[in-house]
Design a protein around this motif. Structure first.
Motif, PDB file in Angstrom:
ATOM      1  N   ALA A   4       0.848  -1.191   0.000  1.00  0.00           N
ATOM      2  CA  ALA A   4       0.000   0.000   0.000  1.00  0.00           C
ATOM      3  C   ALA A   4       0.884   1.243   0.000  1.00  0.00           C
ATOM      4  O   ALA A   4       2.012   1.230   0.514  1.00  0.00           O
ATOM      5  N   LYS A   5       0.382   2.323  -0.605  1.00  0.00           N
ATOM      6  CA  LYS A   5       1.143   3.556  -0.693  1.00  0.00           C
ATOM      7  C   LYS A   5       1.302   4.180   0.685  1.00  0.00           C
ATOM      8  O   LYS A   5       0.381   4.164   1.502  1.00  0.00           O
ATOM      9  N   ASN A   6       2.500   4.733   0.970  1.00  0.00           N
ATOM     10  CA  ASN A   6       2.736   5.404   2.236  1.00  0.00           C
ATOM     11  C   ASN A   6       1.878   6.658   2.330  1.00  0.00           C
ATOM     12  O   ASN A   6       1.733   7.383   1.341  1.00  0.00           O
ATOM     13  N   PRO A   7       1.328   6.945   3.501  1.00  0.00           N
ATOM     14  CA  PRO A   7       0.571   8.195   3.641  1.00  0.00           C
ATOM     15  C   PRO A   7       1.515   9.397   3.613  1.00  0.00           C
ATOM     16  O   PRO A   7       2.688   9.292   4.010  1.00  0.00           O
ATOM     17  N   ARG A   8       1.009  10.532   3.153  1.00  0.00           N
ATOM     18  CA  ARG A   8       1.841  11.744   3.086  1.00  0.00           C
ATOM     19  C   ARG A   8       2.144  12.253   4.482  1.00  0.00           C
ATOM     20  O   ARG A   8       1.292  12.239   5.355  1.00  0.00           O
ATOM     21  N   ARG A   9       3.364  12.730   4.669  1.00  0.00           N
ATOM     22  CA  ARG A   9       3.766  13.261   5.970  1.00  0.00           C
ATOM     23  C   ARG A   9       3.362  14.721   6.139  1.00  0.00           C
ATOM     24  O   ARG A   9       3.397  15.242   7.248  1.00  0.00           O
ATOM     25  N   VAL A  10       3.036  15.369   5.026  1.00  0.00           N
ATOM     26  CA  VAL A  10       2.642  16.780   5.075  1.00  0.00           C
ATOM     27  C   VAL A  10       1.265  16.927   4.455  1.00  0.00           C
ATOM     28  O   VAL A  10       0.743  16.003   3.837  1.00  0.00           O
ATOM     29  N   ALA A  11       0.671  18.101   4.601  1.00  0.00           N
ATOM     30  CA  ALA A  11      -0.679  18.343   4.083  1.00  0.00           C
ATOM     31  C   ALA A  11      -0.677  18.353   2.556  1.00  0.00           C
ATOM     32  O   ALA A  11       0.375  18.339   1.915  1.00  0.00           O
ATOM     33  N   GLU A  12      -1.873  18.419   1.985  1.00  0.00           N
ATOM     34  CA  GLU A  12      -2.011  18.368   0.524  1.00  0.00           C
ATOM     35  C   GLU A  12      -1.419  19.594  -0.169  1.00  0.00           C
ATOM     36  O   GLU A  12      -1.021  19.518  -1.315  1.00  0.00           O
ATOM     37  N   ASN A  13      -1.383  20.725   0.532  1.00  0.00           N
ATOM     38  CA  ASN A  13      -0.862  21.950  -0.089  1.00  0.00           C
ATOM     39  C   ASN A  13       0.561  22.261   0.386  1.00  0.00           C
ATOM     40  O   ASN A  13       1.000  23.395   0.314  1.00  0.00           O
ATOM     41  N   GLU A  14       1.284  21.251   0.863  1.00  0.00           N
ATOM     42  CA  GLU A  14       2.644  21.446   1.382  1.00  0.00           C
ATOM     43  C   GLU A  14       3.626  20.503   0.700  1.00  0.00           C
ATOM     44  O   GLU A  14       3.236  19.463   0.161  1.00  0.00           O
ATOM     45  N   ALA A  15       4.892  20.903   0.752  1.00  0.00           N
ATOM     46  CA  ALA A  15       5.990  20.038   0.308  1.00  0.00           C
ATOM     47  C   ALA A  15       7.149  20.250   1.268  1.00  0.00           C
ATOM     48  O   ALA A  15       7.257  21.292   1.923  1.00  0.00           O
ATOM     49  N   MET A  16       8.040  19.259   1.339  1.00  0.00           N
ATOM     50  CA  MET A  16       9.094  19.282   2.345  1.00  0.00           C
ATOM     51  C   MET A  16      10.426  18.866   1.733  1.00  0.00           C
ATOM     52  O   MET A  16      10.459  18.093   0.782  1.00  0.00           O
ATOM     53  N   ALA A  17      11.507  19.399   2.287  1.00  0.00           N
ATOM     54  CA  ALA A  17      12.855  18.946   1.938  1.00  0.00           C
ATOM     55  C   ALA A  17      13.681  18.925   3.222  1.00  0.00           C
ATOM     56  O   ALA A  17      13.505  19.770   4.100  1.00  0.00           O
ATOM     57  N   LYS A  18      14.568  17.952   3.305  1.00  0.00           N
ATOM     58  CA  LYS A  18      15.377  17.792   4.505  1.00  0.00           C
ATOM     59  C   LYS A  18      16.832  17.629   4.102  1.00  0.00           C
ATOM     60  O   LYS A  18      17.141  16.907   3.157  1.00  0.00           O
ATOM     61  N   LEU A  76       2.129  21.863  -7.141  1.00  0.00           N
ATOM     62  CA  LEU A  76       1.776  23.134  -6.510  1.00  0.00           C
ATOM     63  C   LEU A  76       2.310  24.286  -7.360  1.00  0.00           C
ATOM     64  O   LEU A  76       3.278  24.122  -8.105  1.00  0.00           O
ATOM     65  N   ASP A  77       1.681  25.446  -7.236  1.00  0.00           N
ATOM     66  CA  ASP A  77       2.086  26.625  -7.989  1.00  0.00           C
ATOM     67  C   ASP A  77       3.260  27.307  -7.282  1.00  0.00           C
ATOM     68  O   ASP A  77       3.140  27.693  -6.111  1.00  0.00           O
ATOM     69  N   VAL A  78       4.366  27.470  -7.984  1.00  0.00           N
ATOM     70  CA  VAL A  78       5.592  27.992  -7.386  1.00  0.00           C
ATOM     71  C   VAL A  78       5.428  29.452  -6.964  1.00  0.00           C
ATOM     72  O   VAL A  78       6.007  29.893  -5.973  1.00  0.00           O
ATOM     73  N   ASP A  79       4.620  30.215  -7.701  1.00  0.00           N
ATOM     74  CA  ASP A  79       4.472  31.644  -7.405  1.00  0.00           C
ATOM     75  C   ASP A  79       3.704  31.902  -6.113  1.00  0.00           C
ATOM     76  O   ASP A  79       3.770  32.999  -5.567  1.00  0.00           O
ATOM     77  N   GLU A  80       2.973  30.908  -5.618  1.00  0.00           N
ATOM     78  CA  GLU A  80       2.167  31.092  -4.410  1.00  0.00           C
ATOM     79  C   GLU A  80       2.763  30.391  -3.197  1.00  0.00           C
ATOM     80  O   GLU A  80       2.085  30.233  -2.184  1.00  0.00           O
ATOM     81  N   LEU A  81       4.024  29.971  -3.274  1.00  0.00           N
ATOM     82  CA  LEU A  81       4.631  29.233  -2.167  1.00  0.00           C
ATOM     83  C   LEU A  81       5.195  30.172  -1.111  1.00  0.00           C
ATOM     84  O   LEU A  81       5.766  31.217  -1.414  1.00  0.00           O
ATOM     85  N   VAL A  82       5.036  29.755   0.151  1.00  0.00           N
ATOM     86  CA  VAL A  82       5.566  30.473   1.310  1.00  0.00           C
ATOM     87  C   VAL A  82       6.327  29.466   2.159  1.00  0.00           C
ATOM     88  O   VAL A  82       5.939  28.299   2.240  1.00  0.00           O
ATOM     89  N   VAL A  83       7.425  29.901   2.784  1.00  0.00           N
ATOM     90  CA  VAL A  83       8.167  29.029   3.692  1.00  0.00           C
ATOM     91  C   VAL A  83       7.339  28.908   4.969  1.00  0.00           C
ATOM     92  O   VAL A  83       7.308  29.821   5.797  1.00  0.00           O
ATOM     93  N   ALA A  84       6.648  27.795   5.130  1.00  0.00           N
ATOM     94  CA  ALA A  84       5.759  27.604   6.277  1.00  0.00           C
ATOM     95  C   ALA A  84       6.575  27.296   7.531  1.00  0.00           C
ATOM     96  O   ALA A  84       6.331  27.871   8.589  1.00  0.00           O
ATOM     97  N   GLU A  85       7.526  26.381   7.418  1.00  0.00           N
ATOM     98  CA  GLU A  85       8.353  25.996   8.562  1.00  0.00           C
ATOM     99  C   GLU A  85       9.787  25.834   8.091  1.00  0.00           C
ATOM    100  O   GLU A  85      10.036  25.388   6.973  1.00  0.00           O
TER     101      GLU A  85
END
Length: 126
Positions: A4-18, A76-85
């Motif tokens: 089964a596919k892993n559940p997302r660790r972030v919300a639908e309108n978020e993306a993450m990098a570590k 996601l649209d790059v022009d509407e992205l904000v650094v959330a955390e």
């Protein structure tokens, strides 16, 4: 069948990098991370480009990775992205030493850090 596919660790309108194993202390890295928290990604990238701190290049690389993840993996649209955390964690510490006077030993610690950046798509208010 397959797994089964892993559940997302972030919300639908978020993306993450570590980024792990950044060769600086968490305290110094947190100063740079605090500089970009809550800003739009274009402003954050320009602030990191012109920052005098050595580690800002690595933070910029991590932010660009988060933007690329948002665009390519989550549509996601790059022009509407904000650094959330943007938060910092400790990693390993290399212990080194230097001989000192009268048979003593000066301890030198070389800390490593890790950085996590989450970007969120926010719609502009009309």
């Amino acid at each position: 069948m397959g797994k089964a596919k892993n559940p997302r660790r972030v919300a639908e309108n978020e993306a993450m990098a570590k980024t792990r194993m950044l060769r600086t202390s968490p305290q110094k890295l947190n100063l740079v991370a605090a500089m970009i928290r809550g800003k739009k990604v274009e402003k954050a990238l320009s602030d990191l480009t012109f920052s005098k701190r050595r580690i800002s290049d690595d933070v910029k690389k991590c932010l660009q990775s988060a933007i690329a993840n948002a665009e390519n993996n989550h549509n996601l649209d790059v022009d509407e992205l904000v650094v959330a955390e943007a938060y910092v964690g400790k990693n390993l510490v290399m212990k080194r030493g230097k001989p000192r006077a009268r048979g003593r030993f000066g301890r030198i610690v070389k800390p490593f850090s890790e950085l996590t950046i989450k970007v969120r798509q926010v719609e502009e208010q009309a």
